[in-house]
Each structure stands twice: as structure tokens, then as C-alpha cells.
Design a protein around this motif. Structure first.
Motif, short mmCIF file in Angstrom:
data_model
loop_
_atom_site.label_atom_id
_atom_site.label_comp_id
_atom_site.label_asym_id
_atom_site.label_seq_id
_atom_site.Cartn_x
_atom_site.Cartn_y
_atom_site.Cartn_z
N UNK A 137 61.86 -14.53 -24.50
CA UNK A 137 62.84 -14.18 -25.52
C UNK A 137 62.43 -14.79 -26.86
N UNK A 138 62.60 -14.00 -27.92
CA UNK A 138 62.48 -14.54 -29.27
C UNK A 138 63.90 -14.67 -29.79
N UNK A 139 64.27 -15.88 -30.18
CA UNK A 139 65.61 -16.10 -30.68
C UNK A 139 65.80 -15.44 -32.04
N UNK A 140 66.98 -14.91 -32.28
CA UNK A 140 67.30 -14.22 -33.52
C UNK A 140 67.05 -15.10 -34.73
N UNK A 141 67.40 -16.37 -34.63
CA UNK A 141 67.22 -17.27 -35.77
C UNK A 141 65.74 -17.51 -36.09
N UNK A 142 64.84 -17.21 -35.15
CA UNK A 142 63.41 -17.39 -35.38
C UNK A 142 62.74 -16.11 -35.88
N UNK A 143 63.26 -14.97 -35.47
CA UNK A 143 62.62 -13.68 -35.75
C UNK A 143 62.52 -13.43 -37.25
N UNK B 184 63.29 -17.57 -21.29
CA UNK B 184 62.54 -18.68 -21.89
C UNK B 184 62.19 -18.30 -23.33
N UNK B 185 62.65 -19.13 -24.25
CA UNK B 185 62.27 -19.00 -25.67
C UNK B 185 61.29 -20.14 -25.94
N UNK B 186 60.03 -19.79 -26.17
CA UNK B 186 58.98 -20.79 -26.34
C UNK B 186 58.80 -21.18 -27.81
N UNK B 187 58.32 -22.41 -28.02
CA UNK B 187 58.13 -22.91 -29.38
C UNK B 187 57.05 -22.15 -30.14
N UNK B 188 56.16 -21.45 -29.45
CA UNK B 188 55.13 -20.68 -30.15
C UNK B 188 55.75 -19.56 -30.98
N UNK B 189 57.00 -19.19 -30.68
CA UNK B 189 57.71 -18.17 -31.44
C UNK B 189 58.63 -18.79 -32.49
N UNK B 190 58.68 -20.11 -32.54
CA UNK B 190 59.59 -20.82 -33.44
C UNK B 190 58.91 -21.09 -34.78
N UNK B 191 59.63 -20.91 -35.89
CA UNK B 191 59.06 -21.27 -37.19
C UNK B 191 58.75 -22.76 -37.25
N UNK B 192 57.78 -23.12 -38.06
CA UNK B 192 57.40 -24.53 -38.19
C UNK B 192 58.54 -25.43 -38.59
N UNK B 193 59.49 -24.91 -39.33
CA UNK B 193 60.63 -25.72 -39.78
C UNK B 193 61.80 -25.65 -38.79
N UNK B 194 61.65 -24.89 -37.70
CA UNK B 194 62.75 -24.69 -36.76
C UNK B 194 62.95 -25.86 -35.81
N UNK B 195 64.06 -25.82 -35.11
CA UNK B 195 64.35 -26.81 -34.08
C UNK B 195 64.83 -26.09 -32.83
N UNK B 196 64.64 -26.72 -31.69
CA UNK B 196 65.11 -26.14 -30.44
C UNK B 196 66.62 -26.25 -30.34
N UNK B 197 67.28 -25.22 -29.84
CA UNK B 197 68.73 -25.32 -29.62
C UNK B 197 69.03 -26.41 -28.58
#
Length: 118
Positions: free
Chosen positions: A94-100, A59-72
């Protein structure tokens, strides 16, 4: 059809995931790089089928996603890193590579209301 869906692992999946939980934690400690396919999409994040671990649910949660990011999107292959295990849900966080390390991630975290840390 909605843009959101729950993962479907077929009959008996919940029992398989539960039974594999200890092996999953041992095989995928925090810091382990992973790849996987998006198999479920919810407003709070995406569920992944982790490559090489068919009975593990990521599970990759939106709390780890940048504000400008989008869900895959459903069916998309992504990569990331294991950050935690949620034993009560038998999930691999999981933290997605594109968010890290994304510069916008820190501003997204500071914009959340107090008391909403995860």
C-alpha cells in the motif's frame, strides 16, 4: 517499550491470511483505495489491518515514504491505495495517501544507493 512492534492477529492468523490470499488479491487489485489501522510498526514500514478485509495484511513500506515523512503510529487509521501484492508474504502493498505525489518523494528515491530499487 520500543517504538516498533510486529502485528498480532491472534492464534491461527498466519493460516487465515494464507488461505485468504487469492480472495484478497481478487478483492483488492492494484489501484483499489483502502483504509486501515496500523497494527505493527517496523523500521521498514507499517503493517495495516485493512478495513473490511480482516484476513488481509497491508504493508506500507518506507521506500514509498517522502524523505520528510514519518511512519504513522500504532492504532492510527490511515488511507491509501493498493500498489502490489507480495504473494510470498501474503501481503497487500500500500502507498499511503499522505505519501502519494508528495514532492519530496522523488528526491528521497534518488537519494537511495544504486541497486536498491523495489
Amino acid at each position: 517499550m520500543t517504538e516498533y512492534s510486529w502485528p498480532d492477529h491472534g492464534p491461527g492468523a498466519a493460516a487465515r491470511v494464507r488461505e485468504a490470499c487469492n480472495r484478497t488479491v481478487a478483492d483488492l487489485p492494484a489501484g483499489t483505495p483502502v483504509t486501515g489501522e496500523v497494527i505493527g510498526r517496523r523500521p521498514f514500514g507499517v503493517f495495516l489491518r485493512i478495513d473490511g478485509h480482516p484476513d488481509a495484511v497491508g504493508l506500507a513500506e518506507v521506500v514509498r515514504m517522502p524523505g520528510c515523512g514519518t511512519l504513522p503510529l500504532m492504532g492510527e487509521w490511515v488511507s491509501g491505495e493498493v500498489i502490489w501484492h507480495a504473494a510470498h508474504h501474503h501481503q497487500v502493498k500500500i502507498e499511503l495517501t499522505e505519501w502519494a505525489g508528495h514532492e519530496d518523494r522523488l528526491s528521497a528515491r534518488s537519494a537511495r544507493p544504486a541497486g536498491r530499487e523495489t
